[in-house]
Design a protein around this motif. Structure first.
Motif, PDB file in Angstrom:
ATOM      1  N   ALA A 100      -3.476  -2.836  20.628  1.00 49.10           N
ATOM      2  CA  ALA A 100      -3.422  -4.240  20.217  1.00 49.10           C
ATOM      3  C   ALA A 100      -4.242  -5.123  21.153  1.00 49.10           C
ATOM      4  O   ALA A 100      -4.978  -6.008  20.700  1.00 49.10           O
ATOM      5  N   VAL A 101      -4.142  -4.880  22.443  1.00 46.40           N
ATOM      6  CA  VAL A 101      -4.916  -5.655  23.421  1.00 46.40           C
ATOM      7  C   VAL A 101      -6.408  -5.415  23.198  1.00 46.40           C
ATOM      8  O   VAL A 101      -7.210  -6.358  23.184  1.00 46.40           O
ATOM      9  N   ALA A 102      -6.791  -4.163  23.006  1.00 42.51           N
ATOM     10  CA  ALA A 102      -8.209  -3.832  22.807  1.00 42.51           C
ATOM     11  C   ALA A 102      -8.752  -4.466  21.530  1.00 42.51           C
ATOM     12  O   ALA A 102      -9.845  -5.038  21.531  1.00 42.51           O
ATOM     13  N   VAL A 103      -8.003  -4.375  20.441  1.00 46.80           N
ATOM     14  CA  VAL A 103      -8.442  -4.957  19.172  1.00 46.80           C
ATOM     15  C   VAL A 103      -8.562  -6.477  19.306  1.00 46.80           C
ATOM     16  O   VAL A 103      -9.564  -7.069  18.893  1.00 46.80           O
ATOM     17  N   THR A 104      -7.551  -7.094  19.892  1.00 49.52           N
ATOM     18  CA  THR A 104      -7.577  -8.548  20.061  1.00 49.52           C
ATOM     19  C   THR A 104      -8.755  -8.972  20.915  1.00 49.52           C
ATOM     20  O   THR A 104      -9.483  -9.909  20.567  1.00 49.52           O
ATOM     21  N   TYR A 105      -8.950  -8.296  22.033  1.00 48.30           N
ATOM     22  CA  TYR A 105     -10.050  -8.642  22.932  1.00 48.30           C
ATOM     23  C   TYR A 105     -11.395  -8.480  22.234  1.00 48.30           C
ATOM     24  O   TYR A 105     -12.249  -9.375  22.296  1.00 48.30           O
ATOM     25  N   LEU A 106     -11.578  -7.372  21.557  1.00 51.55           N
ATOM     26  CA  LEU A 106     -12.846  -7.099  20.875  1.00 51.55           C
ATOM     27  C   LEU A 106     -13.144  -8.172  19.827  1.00 51.55           C
ATOM     28  O   LEU A 106     -14.232  -8.756  19.810  1.00 51.55           O
ATOM     29  N   VAL A 107     -12.194  -8.458  18.979  1.00 54.53           N
ATOM     30  CA  VAL A 107     -12.408  -9.434  17.904  1.00 54.53           C
ATOM     31  C   VAL A 107     -12.550 -10.848  18.473  1.00 54.53           C
ATOM     32  O   VAL A 107     -13.410 -11.612  18.042  1.00 54.53           O
ATOM     33  N   ALA A 108     -11.735 -11.184  19.475  1.00 52.97           N
ATOM     34  CA  ALA A 108     -11.803 -12.525  20.064  1.00 52.97           C
ATOM     35  C   ALA A 108     -13.142 -12.772  20.742  1.00 52.97           C
ATOM     36  O   ALA A 108     -13.765 -13.823  20.549  1.00 52.97           O
ATOM     37  N   VAL A 109     -13.600 -11.814  21.515  1.00 51.76           N
ATOM     38  CA  VAL A 109     -14.865 -12.000  22.234  1.00 51.76           C
ATOM     39  C   VAL A 109     -16.046 -11.991  21.277  1.00 51.76           C
ATOM     40  O   VAL A 109     -16.976 -12.798  21.416  1.00 51.76           O
ATOM     41  N   LEU A 110     -16.037 -11.104  20.299  1.00 52.57           N
ATOM     42  CA  LEU A 110     -17.134 -11.099  19.329  1.00 52.57           C
ATOM     43  C   LEU A 110     -17.157 -12.392  18.520  1.00 52.57           C
ATOM     44  O   LEU A 110     -18.228 -12.941  18.239  1.00 52.57           O
ATOM     45  N   GLY A 111     -15.987 -12.901  18.166  1.00 53.09           N
ATOM     46  CA  GLY A 111     -15.929 -14.190  17.480  1.00 53.09           C
ATOM     47  C   GLY A 111     -16.455 -15.308  18.357  1.00 53.09           C
ATOM     48  O   GLY A 111     -17.230 -16.168  17.912  1.00 53.09           O
ATOM     49  N   TYR A 112     -16.056 -15.298  19.606  1.00 55.17           N
ATOM     50  CA  TYR A 112     -16.520 -16.291  20.582  1.00 55.17           C
ATOM     51  C   TYR A 112     -18.043 -16.261  20.695  1.00 55.17           C
ATOM     52  O   TYR A 112     -18.713 -17.293  20.604  1.00 55.17           O
ATOM     53  N   THR A 113     -18.592 -15.074  20.860  1.00 53.52           N
ATOM     54  CA  THR A 113     -20.040 -14.920  21.026  1.00 53.52           C
ATOM     55  C   THR A 113     -20.796 -15.410  19.804  1.00 53.52           C
ATOM     56  O   THR A 113     -21.747 -16.187  19.908  1.00 53.52           O
ATOM     57  N   GLN A 114     -20.385 -14.953  18.642  1.00 53.09           N
ATOM     58  CA  GLN A 114     -21.129 -15.287  17.430  1.00 53.09           C
ATOM     59  C   GLN A 114     -20.993 -16.767  17.061  1.00 53.09           C
ATOM     60  O   GLN A 114     -21.942 -17.370  16.549  1.00 53.09           O
ATOM     61  N   LEU A 115     -19.846 -17.368  17.335  1.00 59.05           N
ATOM     62  CA  LEU A 115     -19.715 -18.802  17.067  1.00 59.05           C
ATOM     63  C   LEU A 115     -20.560 -19.625  18.027  1.00 59.05           C
ATOM     64  O   LEU A 115     -21.134 -20.650  17.639  1.00 59.05           O
ATOM     65  N   ASN A 116     -20.654 -19.199  19.277  1.00 56.83           N
ATOM     66  CA  ASN A 116     -21.543 -19.885  20.227  1.00 56.83           C
ATOM     67  C   ASN A 116     -22.994 -19.772  19.773  1.00 56.83           C
ATOM     68  O   ASN A 116     -23.758 -20.740  19.832  1.00 56.83           O
ATOM     69  N   LEU A 117     -23.389 -18.601  19.324  1.00 54.06           N
ATOM     70  CA  LEU A 117     -24.759 -18.415  18.848  1.00 54.06           C
ATOM     71  C   LEU A 117     -25.008 -19.221  17.567  1.00 54.06           C
ATOM     72  O   LEU A 117     -26.115 -19.735  17.357  1.00 54.06           O
ATOM     73  N   ALA A 118     -24.000 -19.346  16.735  1.00 55.28           N
ATOM     74  CA  ALA A 118     -24.136 -20.159  15.518  1.00 55.28           C
ATOM     75  C   ALA A 118     -24.391 -21.623  15.882  1.00 55.28           C
ATOM     76  O   ALA A 118     -25.152 -22.315  15.186  1.00 55.28           O
ATOM     77  N   ASN A 119     -23.776 -22.082  16.964  1.00 55.49           N
ATOM     78  CA  ASN A 119     -24.034 -23.448  17.430  1.00 55.49           C
ATOM     79  C   ASN A 119     -25.489 -23.620  17.848  1.00 55.49           C
ATOM     80  O   ASN A 119     -26.089 -24.669  17.614  1.00 55.49           O
ATOM     81  N   LEU A 120     -26.050 -22.588  18.483  1.00 56.28           N
ATOM     82  CA  LEU A 120     -27.465 -22.647  18.849  1.00 56.28           C
ATOM     83  C   LEU A 120     -28.353 -22.704  17.612  1.00 56.28           C
ATOM     84  O   LEU A 120     -29.330 -23.453  17.563  1.00 56.28           O
TER      85      LEU A 120
END
Length: 144
Positions: A10-30
């Motif tokens: 659960a920790v691994a899945v949450t971390y993976l999805v949260a960080v990938l979401g964070y990264t891609q949303l930041n890039l979408a802002n760019l």
């Protein structure tokens, strides 16, 4: 042993999805600002963030899910037929509470993407997916 495996998954899945979401949303802002972002940059940024956020965000997620699943378990004493939904909600709310608490302590949201509804929702959904992974492993009927 299965409980530990379910929690770590659960920790691994949450971390993976949260960080990938964070990264891609930041890039979408760019991209919204007119910056061209190639798929190579997206991949490199995702790997960079997955590795770079382990020392801070991974432990925060682990503690949040531990508390979220603990509270969910208490509620599920009376609502055991809703166990899967309870752990999904526990993970979802855990990530919301972490963002809210850190925002109150620091005066602003520590993850820039959580300043928007979509960004906050992406982190909460990551917690919900982690809760689903936990329930899928922990609640699976034991084979004879």
């Amino acid at each position: 042993m299965r409980l530990v495996f379910a929690f770590l998954t659960a920790v691994a899945v949450t971390y993976l999805v949260a960080v990938l979401g964070y990264t891609q949303l930041n890039l979408a802002n760019l991209v919204e600002m007119g910056v061209s972002v190639s798929s190579g940059v997206r991949f490199e940024s995702a790997i960079h963030d997955l590795l770079g956020m382990t020392s801070l965000y991974l432990p925060i997620i682990a503690v949040a899910l531990l508390l979220g699943f603990g509270f969910a378990r208490i509620a599920l004493i009376w609502l055991s037929e809703l166990s899967t939904l309870g752990y999904i909600a526990g993970g979802f709310v855990a990530l919301y509470v972490v963002d809210f608490a850190l925002g109150q302590l620091m005066g602003t949201h520590p993850l820039a993407v959580t300043r928007t509804t979509v960004g906050l929702l992406s982190q909460c959904l990551a917690g919900g997916l982690g809760g689903y992974a936990f329930a899928a492993i922990w609640l699976k009927p034991r084979s004879e």
